[in-house]
Structures are given as C-alpha cells and as structure tokens.
Enzyme design. Sequence first.
Site: not given
Length: 213
Positions: A133, A185
């Site tokens: 992005t 994560h």
Amino acid sequence: LNSKQSTAHMTLFDEVEISDLMGIRGKLKLSFAEKNTKLTYLSFIVKATVQALKQFRQLNSQIDIENERMIFNNRYNIGIAVDTPEGLVVPVIKDADQLSILQIAQKITELSDKARDRKLSMDDMKEGTFTITNYGSIGGIFATPVINYPQAGILGIGRIIVKPVVKDKLVVIGNVLPLSLSVDHRIVDGGEASRFLNKILEYLSDPILMMME
C-alpha cells in the site's frame, strides 16, 4: 475488521536511501513512456518485495484455521492498494515473480487505470498472497498498514523525504524512502520480519542486486 480480530498485528518501521534507484528510474523513464507505461518507484518495490518473499516464505503464507495448518503459497501474487473516489481497492499482479520491471510497470498502469475507471473484475482482485500500500502518494510518511486477511503481511510505502544522510563518513543530502511492514505475529516472528524488511531495503538501496537474482 476481520483482519484486526483474526490476526496478531505487529509493525516494523525503517527507511532506505534510494539515490541510486532514482538514477536508474531517471534513465529508464523516457523509454518506458515511449511504450505508454509510467515507470514509478512502485514497480521496483514490487520487484524487490517478490525477490525477498522468495527467501522468506513465511511472509508469503497464511494460516488455515479450520484445518489447523499453514499454507505456503507457491505463487507470488502482489496486491496493490489503489485509492479511488469510491474507496480503497486492491487489484492483484498475478505471478509477479515471472515479470520484468517493464511488465510490472505495465500491469500497475493497467490495474490502476481500471480501478479509477471502475472496471476491475473480481478476477483482478482475487488470489493475492501479499499486499503493498502506497500512502506516500497522499503525503504520509509512516503508518501501521492493516493486513489484508488472511495474508501474512503488508508493506506500506511513505513519501520520499530529502534530508541529510551519512555516506562514506560524510554528511550528504539523501533521498530517503520510509517503509512500514505489518505482519501477523502468529505466522511471522520479529526476527523473520526484520530480515525480510532488511532484504527489501538492501535491494532498494542497491537495485542492481535485485536485477541479478
């Protein structure tokens, strides 16, 4: 919402001096324009990201919760977030690892034009394995980009800043590109995310490296 509820977001921030990359883009820009293609920095960033993904496959994977397994994607389909008057859309450059810088630039031009003309098909927006992005296009420097679930990561690109940097023990004016990397994560630990981002920084700092691999 699904991304925030279903993933464990972690974001890293770093920056890279890209004067060499700017020089290469300057040399190629005219020849690309003659082929009706705009050569943006995003083309090089897609190339660098794909090369890094090949070395850090965790970033090109996803969790299959229902079947309690990891899926490692063997395709490199890079989603490109495009801001349109109707909101953000994410068309996908399929099999970006098989494309040259020119072909990547052509796909970015094609998909961006289709997005702004509201002509994207569902096929244009599916099967992405990693997303980039570019909030720098509207002036942002750093951000915490939200992962495009169920992908493992998203790379955010800030605007280039002119500021002093140290080169060969001398302070010179540099062109610095800020990057933000958000990862899930649960899939990618901090060390792996750092090594992946460092590899992208290495390619953008010395673009010849990514052309040779």
